[in-house]
Design an enzyme around this catalytic site. Structure first.
Site, mmCIF file in Angstrom:
data_model
loop_
_atom_site.group_PDB
_atom_site.id
_atom_site.type_symbol
_atom_site.label_atom_id
_atom_site.label_comp_id
_atom_site.label_asym_id
_atom_site.label_seq_id
_atom_site.Cartn_x
_atom_site.Cartn_y
_atom_site.Cartn_z
ATOM 1 N N HIS A 236 54.261 41.268 33.528
ATOM 2 C CA HIS A 236 52.986 41.409 34.233
ATOM 3 C C HIS A 236 51.946 40.599 33.465
ATOM 4 C CE1 HIS A 236 49.385 43.232 35.922
ATOM 5 N NE2 HIS A 236 50.124 43.894 36.794
ATOM 6 N N ARG A 256 41.801 42.287 39.515
ATOM 7 C CA ARG A 256 41.652 40.964 40.152
ATOM 8 C C ARG A 256 41.439 41.120 41.654
ATOM 9 N NH1 ARG A 256 46.929 38.783 38.569
ATOM 10 N NH2 ARG A 256 47.320 40.809 37.598
#
Ligand SMILES: Cc1cc2nc3c(=O)[nH]c(=O)nc-3n(C[C@H](O)[C@H](O)[C@H](O)COP(=O)(O)OP(=O)(O)OC[C@H]3O[C@@H](n4cnc5c(N)ncnc54)[C@H](O)[C@@H]3O)c2cc1C
Length: 604
Positions: A236, A256
């Protein structure tokens, strides 16, 4: 048979995360007896840690979404190595499974008109993740637990399964020990569902907790089931990098999705520098368009921070290696900047990302509404796993089913965020249903005393060597450091070959592992028992990594940096040979039916 308690059940579910609980609920609904075993406490499985949300084409926020787009996104994200049958079931069934959770009491965030709210996530074309702030997994596990208990199942908490028992080529049950007293129990079952989650603890930097030592993969492999695609480990892109004690803890992609941007130490938004060709038409041209996308403008395209995880992780890696990283070896993730755009920006961040706000405040003494976070890649998810049938979830060992992160197929070479929680409920349900049917139609299997005796002797051997044996923690530590260095985010043949050498010597050391003390809550003993599992899965990752001489999805080979047509049409299947060695086979992926090929074509 040694004098151990024997629990007789129809369907044994190993693991109490989302997949295990959903399987248990379904099996119970089909009228069979169900036992659930979990290595930690009920409610503590990884699923509870899931933050960003569950992917389902509900089309509540953008009415252009539907199963066809979700299917195409999942296949593109997986670089077409996915089991397309699973990808089809997943895209079609996840909306129904999410609505079902709601009907069972899950309280999702809401749109203004009262429907389930959905947010943007990497690789998903439209806002698709149903969520509860950044605590979605908690709500999901709470709902499944309540419903499961209500429906009826026996739960064995803090019990670790150490071996699967077989009878004439089919599964017969399992042997486990309880952590509290260190005593063994035999679980006799007609069908077993493996829902043991992943293997992040094979690496030094990981978002995974102590339980994730790859047990399910190793148990299935040892019992004769096939694994596949073990080279595909997801790193990740955003884990915490500072302070060292919290390195690897996840920073959700939801940051994000809510408008967070990635910057290098020069303040450059470097994700705009490298946009893969197959995502170019779906990616924003500039920062303005990217911002509009995160705010729900249907005419805007996603910012490059929301490209797939494999790509974002490699871009971060590149910046750090080029000396443009943050002071502690990551890059900057800035959500505070949205205050320039939103008058109530700080409140908005605290409301949409409460866990992230508290995580950084408490663990790093940093206020994310004011300053950027430092983040870097962390080992997160296993795309590979137990090879299963796309409809029934049965493995290649009759009677053994697998679901969730323990199973392979849905995600191909790379998983899209949010597609795991949906995987759990879609395929947990299927595994539970077909395991119950199998149990109803199959006579009981015979327990083999010899298997139980051998497995307990193996498990107790570290006590015989006592404190003069090798320290199991030291072996685990060295294995994690080695895998991080040699089989991590950027791979090379020579280094992976070196890893196999290192695994051989770590294996010898594990054979000499010794522990002192008694069997009650003895963590050293538990670590010694986990070691063979970590060694097995590490070998599978390294061997498959060497065999796949190309870069695809999460598997990046510095010595073969391009994707290769030659490697596009098969899964790498791993089995235990009669002599105990590991075999690898290229198994072709069946051709995509014309109808599904058309769906992909329409959505590129
Ligand atoms: C921090 C974090 C955030 C995430 N956020 C998201 C997200 O927003 N969206 C998303 O889709 N995915 C997310 N994921 C991924 C997702 O949470 C996991 O992939 C998923 O929860 C796995 O569920 P599972 O049911 O397969 O297994 P788990 O939830 O991992 O449960 C495994 C179970 O197996 C048990 N077990 C393991 N070995 C044994 C053994 N030997 N004997 C007995 N029991 C055993 C464990 O105790 C546990 O009960 C996140 C993961 C993490 C770590």
């Amino acid at each position: 048979m040694p004098d151990f308690p024997v629990i007789d059940t129809d369907v044994l579910v190993i693991g109490a995360g989302g997949a295990g609980l959903r399987a248990a609920i379904e099996a119970s609904a089909h009228g069979v007896r169900v036992a659930v075993v979990t290595k930690s406490l009920l409610g503590k499985a990884h699923t509870v840690m899931a933050e960003g949300g569950v992917a389902a084409a509900l089309a509540n926020v953008d009415d252009r979404d539907n199963w066809r787009v979700h299917f195409a996104d999942t296949m593109r994200g997986g670089q077409y190595l996915n089991n397309w049958r699973m990808a089809e079931h997943h895209a079609k069934e996840s909306p129904e499974r999410v609505r079902e959770l709601e009907a069972w009491g899950a309280v999702f965030d809401r749109t203004a008109d009262g429907r389930i709210l959905q947010r943007n996530f990497g690789g998903h074309r439209y806002p698709r993740l149903a969520h509860v702030g950044d605590r979605t997994g908690l709500e999901m596990i709470r709902t499944l637990q309540d419903h499961g208990i209500h429906r009826g199942m026996d739960v064995y908490m803090e019990h670790t399964i150490v071996t699967l028992l077989t009878d004439d080529g089919r599964v017969a049950g399992a042997l486990g020990y309880d952590r509290e007293r260190g005593r063994f129990k035999v679980f006799q079952a007609r069908a077993v569902v493996m829902a043991t989650g992943g293997l992040g603890r094979a690496f030094r930097i990981t978002s995974n907790s102590w339980e994730y030592t790859g047990d399910g993969y190793a148990l299935a492999y040892d019992a004769g089931a096939a694994l596949q695609d073990m080279e595909f480990i997801q790193f990740h892109p955003t884990g915490m990098v500072w302070p060292p004690s919290v390195q690897g803890i996840l920073v959700t992609e939801g940051v994000r999705g809510e408008g967070g941007i990635l910057l290098n130490k020069e303040g450059r938004r470097f994700m705009f520098d490298d946009i893969p060709e197959n995502y170019r038409t779906q990616t924003a041209d500039d920062e303005e368009e990217g911002w509009r996308y995160t705010q729900g403008d249907k005419n805007a395209r996603r910012p490059p921070e929301l490209l797939t995880r494999d790509h974002v992780a490699r871009c971060i890696n590149r910046e750090v290696k080029a000396g443009r990283g943050s002071p502690h070896g990551g890059v900057f993730l800035d959500i505070a900047w949205i205050k320039k755009r939103l008058p109530n920006g700080a409140d908005h961040i605290r409301r949409k990302l409460p866990s992230m706000y508290h995580q950084f405040k408490q663990l790093a003494d940093l206020d994310i509404t004011d300053v950027p976070m430092e983040v870097g890649p962390t080992t997160h998810y296993t795309m590979g796993g137990i090879r299963v049938d796309g409809d029934t979830q049965m493995s290649t060992l009759p009677g053994l089913f697998a679901a969730g992160e323990a199973a392979a197929g849905l995600h191909g070479a790379n998983r899209l965020g949010g597609n795991s929680l949906s995987d759990l409920i879609v395929f947990g349900k299927r595994a539970g249903e077909y395991a119950a049917e199998y149990a109803k139609t199959t006579p009981p299997a015979r327990l083999d005393d010899g298997q139980v005796t051998r497995a307990t002797a193996r498990a107790l051997a570290p006590f015989d060597r006592g404190s003069s044996g090798e320290n199991p923690y030291a072996i685990q530590h060295d294995l994690q450091a080695m895998m991080q260095d040699l089989v991590g985010i950027v791979r090379q043949e020579a280094e992976m070959a070196q890893a196999l050498e290192a695994l051989r010597s770590l294996g010898e050391r594990a054979g000499r592992a010794g522990i002192a003390g008694n069997r009650e809550y003895n963590n050293g003993w538990h670590t010694a028992i986990d070691l063979p599992n970590l060694l097995m899965v590490s070998e599978a990752i390294a061997r498959a990594g060497i065999e796949r001489k190309e870069s695809r999805g999460a598997h990046f080979r510095e010595d073969h940096p391009a994707k290769s047509e030659e490697y596009s049409g098969f899964n790498l299947v791993i089995r235990k040979a009669a002599d105990g060695g590991m075999t690898l086979e290229r198994v072709p992926i069946p051709p995509l039916p014309a109808e599904l090929a058309q769906v992909i074509q329409e959505n590129t």
